[in-house]
Design an enzyme around this catalytic site. Structure first.
Site, PDB file in Angstrom:
ATOM      1  N   ASP A 257      54.794  38.720  50.257  1.00 60.86           N
ATOM      2  CA  ASP A 257      53.370  38.784  49.908  1.00 60.86           C
ATOM      3  C   ASP A 257      52.688  37.508  50.409  1.00 60.86           C
ATOM      4  O   ASP A 257      53.307  36.442  50.490  1.00 60.86           O
ATOM      5  CB  ASP A 257      53.230  38.898  48.387  1.00 60.86           C
TER       6      ASP A 257
ATOM      7  N   HIS B 266      50.701  35.699  48.878  1.00 63.11           N
ATOM      8  CA  HIS B 266      50.653  34.712  47.797  1.00 63.11           C
ATOM      9  C   HIS B 266      52.059  34.411  47.289  1.00 63.11           C
ATOM     10  O   HIS B 266      52.888  35.306  47.172  1.00 63.11           O
ATOM     11  CB  HIS B 266      49.799  35.254  46.641  1.00 63.11           C
TER      12      HIS B 266
ATOM     13  N   HIS C 219      53.501  37.743  40.339  1.00 65.49           N
ATOM     14  CA  HIS C 219      52.906  36.571  39.669  1.00 65.49           C
ATOM     15  C   HIS C 219      53.247  36.530  38.180  1.00 65.49           C
ATOM     16  O   HIS C 219      53.032  35.501  37.536  1.00 65.49           O
ATOM     17  CB  HIS C 219      51.380  36.564  39.836  1.00 65.49           C
TER      18      HIS C 219
ATOM     19  N   ASP D 176      49.369  42.032  52.065  1.00 64.16           N
ATOM     20  CA  ASP D 176      48.165  41.217  52.250  1.00 64.16           C
ATOM     21  C   ASP D 176      48.341  40.160  53.342  1.00 64.16           C
ATOM     22  O   ASP D 176      47.451  39.328  53.550  1.00 64.16           O
ATOM     23  CB  ASP D 176      47.680  40.592  50.923  1.00 64.16           C
TER      24      ASP D 176
HETATM   25  C1  SP5 Z   1      49.705  40.415  43.897  1.00 72.98           C
HETATM   26  C2  SP5 Z   1      48.625  39.633  44.560  1.00 72.98           C
HETATM   27  O1  SP5 Z   1      48.450  39.707  45.774  1.00 72.98           O
HETATM   28  N1  SP5 Z   1      47.813  38.900  43.767  1.00 72.98           N
HETATM   29  C3  SP5 Z   1      46.796  38.116  44.324  1.00 72.98           C
HETATM   30  C4  SP5 Z   1      45.886  37.566  43.273  1.00 72.98           C
HETATM   31  C5  SP5 Z   1      44.789  36.797  43.893  1.00 72.98           C
HETATM   32  N2  SP5 Z   1      43.785  36.492  42.939  1.00 72.98           N
HETATM   33  C6  SP5 Z   1      42.786  35.590  43.396  1.00 72.98           C
HETATM   34  C7  SP5 Z   1      41.811  36.316  44.251  1.00 72.98           C
HETATM   35  C8  SP5 Z   1      40.859  35.367  44.878  1.00 72.98           C
HETATM   36  C9  SP5 Z   1      39.945  36.162  45.759  1.00 72.98           C
HETATM   37  N3  SP5 Z   1      39.273  35.296  46.654  1.00 72.98           N
HETATM   38  C10 SP5 Z   1      38.418  36.051  47.514  1.00 72.98           C
HETATM   39  C11 SP5 Z   1      38.170  35.304  48.765  1.00 72.98           C
HETATM   40  C12 SP5 Z   1      37.340  36.170  49.671  1.00 72.98           C
HETATM   41  N4  SP5 Z   1      37.024  35.459  50.869  1.00 72.98           N
HETATM   42 ZN    ZN Z   2      49.283  38.738  47.315  1.00 73.98          ZN
END
Ligand code: SP5
Ligand code: ZN
Length: 345
Positions: free
Chosen positions: A198, A200, A162, A287
């Site tokens: 990933d 994301h 990111h 993930d």
């Molecule tokens: C590297 C990587 O995987 N970064 C991911 C960053 C995500 N950040 C936002 C996290 C939002 C968490 N939401 C929780 C939902 C639980 N149901």
């Molecule tokens: Zn991720």
């Protein structure tokens, strides 16, 4: 497979992040890398410390003012108040549309927001050293690959995909995958492909190479209409200028099945072959696992073996970089399955 690992990651221990207005324990923990390296060690892989100094490559991937900030951010934070040594800073103001980002504020909070895309990436005393060690692992891996290694695995954290040329975000500070790709080019590769698996979208990596034809970026990820990072990762982002046609996003709806995911992987592999890549960087987020606490894809542990085996069939020197993956105690098995699938593939 050679595994690159540095204990410096332990100095980056983000305590909390925001969730629904509350602060919860940060999902991106030191235990993640420890689980991964222990599982790889148990399966007989050789663990080494990074050797190269990535400084020169880092300076071509990230901007000077961002690197200068990152290196000194913790010292600046503690200089504001000695008690800050016991708490981690979060940004609270950002230069969105109509605000200027060309003038660097002298105020610490102003600079922290300037160099952040979200409030989800807390800084710690050892953040810079940990992130730099991740970049050192990426350049060391590139060296090993250009000397004949078939696969090298960087069991590093914090993740990096990111992070853009001049910003942190999504638990990422330094873009190790981008550093690895650039190091492979610097060491003689002509065309590199980055495959980001990933959950994301790897917005930072995409943006770093968006106008370049020498680095193909291909990503399979949750549709940004509903999934973080929301503002990049759509299918119509295909690269610009000389980079037109060298960016491929394969977003999948939240909850997508493993069958759909592996179909997208075939599309990704076909594009990498067509690129004529002579080396591959894999932004290996774990993930996508069914039990990941913040993601919705449904890969099972055996699917990670299948992923490794499929990537081996590309027959390219392959640099794996650990990105996300938050089912900490199962990360080891899933990472080791990728490595084993690749070696036995
Ligand atoms: C590297 C990587 O995987 N970064 C991911 C960053 C995500 N950040 C936002 C996290 C939002 C968490 N939401 C929780 C939902 C639980 N149901
Ligand atoms: Zn991720």
């Amino acid at each position: 497979m050679i595994i690159l690992f540095s204990t410096l990651h332990r100095g980056h221990a983000p305590a909390t992040e925001f969730f629904r207005g509350e602060r919860v324990a940060c999902f991106e923990t030191p235990a993640r890398a420890e689980f991964v390296v222990e599982a790889l060690r148990e399966r007989g892989h050789e663990i080494r410390a990074p050797e190269d100094d990535s400084g020169a490559v880092l300076a071509t991937v990230h901007t000077p003012r961002y690197l200068a900030f990152l290196e000194t951010a913790w010292a600046q934070w503690v200089a504001l108040d000695p008690a800050n040594a016991e708490r981690q800073p979060f940004p609270s103001v950002w230069p969105v549309r109509s605000l200027r980002n060309d003038v660097e504020p002298s105020n610490f909070t102003g600079r922290l927001g300037l160099y952040s895309m979200d409030n989800g990436s807390p800084l710690d005393g050892g953040t810079w050293a940990a992130a730099k060690a991740g970049a050192d692992a990426a350049t060391s891996a590139a060296t090993l690959l250009t000397h004949g290694a078939r696969g090298v695995f960087c069991a590093t954290r914090p993740p990096g995909h990111h992070a853009g040329a001049d910003f942190m975000g999504g638990y990422c500070f330094v873009n190790s995958a981008a550093v690895g790709a650039q190091a492979l080019l610097n060491r003689g590769c002509q065309r590199v492909a980055i495959l980001d698996v990933d959950y994301h979208h790897g917005n930072g990596t995409q943006s770093i190479f968006y106008e370049r034809p020498d680095v193909l970026f291909v990503s399979i990820h949750g549709d940004p209409r509903t999934e973080y990072p929301f503002y990049l990762g759509h299918a119509d982002e295909t690269g610009s200028g000389a980079g037109h046609g060298f960016n491929l996003n394969l977003p999948l709806a939240a909850g997508a099945s493993s069958d759909l995911w592996f179909e997208a992987l075939e599309t990704a592999c076909a594009r990498i072959v067509a690129h004529g890549a002579d080396a591959l960087v894999v932004s290996l987020g774990l993930d996508t696992y069914a039990d990941d606490p913040i993601s919705t894809f449904r890969l099972q542990s055996a699917d990670f073996t299948r992923l490794g085996a499929r990537l081996r069939r590309l027959a390219l020197p392959t640099l794996f970089v650990l990105e996300g993956g938050y089912a900490a105690s199962e990360l080891g098995r899933n990472a080791a399955n990728v490595a084993e699938g690749f070696e036995q593939g």
